[in-house]
Design an enzyme around this catalytic site. Sequence first.
Site, PDB file in Angstrom:
ATOM      1  N   LYS A  17       0.828  -1.280  -0.038  1.00  0.00           N
ATOM      2  CA  LYS A  17      -0.240  -0.211   0.257  1.00  0.00           C
ATOM      3  C   LYS A  17       0.398   0.838  -0.119  1.00  0.00           C
ATOM      4  O   LYS A  17       1.939   1.174   0.122  1.00  0.00           O
ATOM      5  CB  LYS A  17      -1.159  -0.192   1.338  1.00  0.00           C
ATOM      6  N   PRO A  53       9.229  -4.233  -0.542  1.00  0.00           N
ATOM      7  CA  PRO A  53      10.496  -4.018   0.457  1.00  0.00           C
ATOM      8  C   PRO A  53      10.232  -3.692   1.686  1.00  0.00           C
ATOM      9  O   PRO A  53       9.035  -3.511   2.344  1.00  0.00           O
ATOM     10  CB  PRO A  53      11.125  -2.435  -0.419  1.00  0.00           C
ATOM     11  N   ALA A 102       9.451   0.596   4.619  1.00  0.00           N
ATOM     12  CA  ALA A 102       9.182   0.823   4.012  1.00  0.00           C
ATOM     13  C   ALA A 102       8.113   2.182   4.252  1.00  0.00           C
ATOM     14  O   ALA A 102       8.166   2.195   2.917  1.00  0.00           O
ATOM     15  CB  ALA A 102       9.521   0.169   2.762  1.00  0.00           C
ATOM     16  N   GLY A 103       7.751   1.156   4.985  1.00  0.00           N
ATOM     17  CA  GLY A 103       5.950   2.130   5.005  1.00  0.00           C
ATOM     18  C   GLY A 103       5.410   2.059   4.265  1.00  0.00           C
ATOM     19  O   GLY A 103       4.185   2.974   3.596  1.00  0.00           O
ATOM     20  N   ALA A 142       3.530  -1.433   4.597  1.00  0.00           N
ATOM     21  CA  ALA A 142       2.679  -2.373   4.946  1.00  0.00           C
ATOM     22  C   ALA A 142       3.111  -3.667   4.160  1.00  0.00           C
ATOM     23  O   ALA A 142       1.943  -4.281   4.381  1.00  0.00           O
ATOM     24  CB  ALA A 142       0.568  -2.426   4.684  1.00  0.00           C
ATOM     25  N   GLY A 143       4.088  -4.132   4.633  1.00  0.00           N
ATOM     26  CA  GLY A 143       4.762  -5.342   4.195  1.00  0.00           C
ATOM     27  C   GLY A 143       4.520  -6.440   5.043  1.00  0.00           C
ATOM     28  O   GLY A 143       4.131  -7.589   3.947  1.00  0.00           O
ATOM     29  N   GLY A 144       4.550  -6.041   6.130  1.00  0.00           N
ATOM     30  CA  GLY A 144       4.669  -7.372   6.957  1.00  0.00           C
ATOM     31  C   GLY A 144       3.177  -7.519   7.394  1.00  0.00           C
ATOM     32  O   GLY A 144       2.650  -8.445   7.461  1.00  0.00           O
ATOM     33  N   SER A 145       2.234  -6.607   7.095  1.00  0.00           N
ATOM     34  CA  SER A 145       0.960  -6.269   7.672  1.00  0.00           C
ATOM     35  C   SER A 145      -0.368  -6.973   6.382  1.00  0.00           C
ATOM     36  O   SER A 145      -1.223  -8.024   6.781  1.00  0.00           O
ATOM     37  CB  SER A 145       0.452  -4.888   7.354  1.00  0.00           C
ATOM     38  N   ASP A 193      -3.042  -1.805   9.859  1.00  0.00           N
ATOM     39  CA  ASP A 193      -3.079  -1.872   8.930  1.00  0.00           C
ATOM     40  C   ASP A 193      -3.426  -3.044   8.043  1.00  0.00           C
ATOM     41  O   ASP A 193      -4.084  -2.666   6.865  1.00  0.00           O
ATOM     42  CB  ASP A 193      -1.610  -1.406   8.033  1.00  0.00           C
TER      43      ASP A 193
END
Length: 302
Positions: free
Chosen positions: A11, A94, A97-98, A100-103, A136
């Site tokens: 996102k 990435p 990176a802001g 929301a990759g983990g979310s 997120d």
Amino acid sequence: MQSCVLNAPGKINLYLEITGDRPDGYHRVVMVLQSVELSDRVRLTLKGNEIRLRCEHPDVPHNESNLAYQAAALLQERTGQEGGVEIAIEKQIPVGAGMAGGSTDAAAVLVGLNQLWNLGLTLQELQALGSELGSDIPFCVHGGTMLAIGRGEKLSPLPDLQPIAALLGKHRDLSVSTAWAYTHYKTAAKRDRGPISAMLSAIAHQDAAEIGRYLYNDLESVVLPYYPQVAQLKATLQQAGGFGATMSGSGPTVFALLPSIELAKALQANLAAAHPEIAFWVTQTSPAGISMVENTPVSPPA
């Protein structure tokens, strides 16, 4: 052995305004969240009695600190499931990176295990569970274009955008802690912002140029002075001839909205050659959240 593969989009924040503090330690925010086609792939395989997680990216934890692991554990706890799952994450978004990759990986686990375990939970129930783990995650479960308020978990759908090309850049060796950015925001200087109503009107009219004009992120007032390389990256993308550029979330990813994928790819090639210390990605806005790519039924007994 039953398994499934899910697409987990990242996102960007088209708008992020911090409106005050909350008694629970979070901040009150008004955000416009937007899914992009840049996505992770998450494979879930029902296996054994434990939760196991693997990912080849060196910065992704393989233990209980990973949100995807926590999502599986939360579903086990709330539904009484005793079976285990192996979670395999293929990272494209990435890390740190802001975006929301983990979310979004956690959201994929919630959606996938809901199907594999035949839990029958509704979208709203999955979002409520996700909100216990991260602000997120409820958005990532649904995806698309959303207005988010509260601490980001109260969502209202906005009209799906026609695809808008985006060029994203992130310094390869830089991450910014979301907790750090929000904690230091209290001492940051306020900036002039366009009203949220202007952004919502631009989205309603599918006006990419106006959306670019009203891109806004309060956390830039914290991150850009402390990390001048992020400020320089934003300036570089602003000069690229697009609709506008801003930081996503707590950064350090910066994105520019552009008139076409072709222009985005041309800029990516030129900027990557000039700035090898920065990774660049070309993507576009997407109306989709978590989606099933592959679903393998239980194999018959031998």
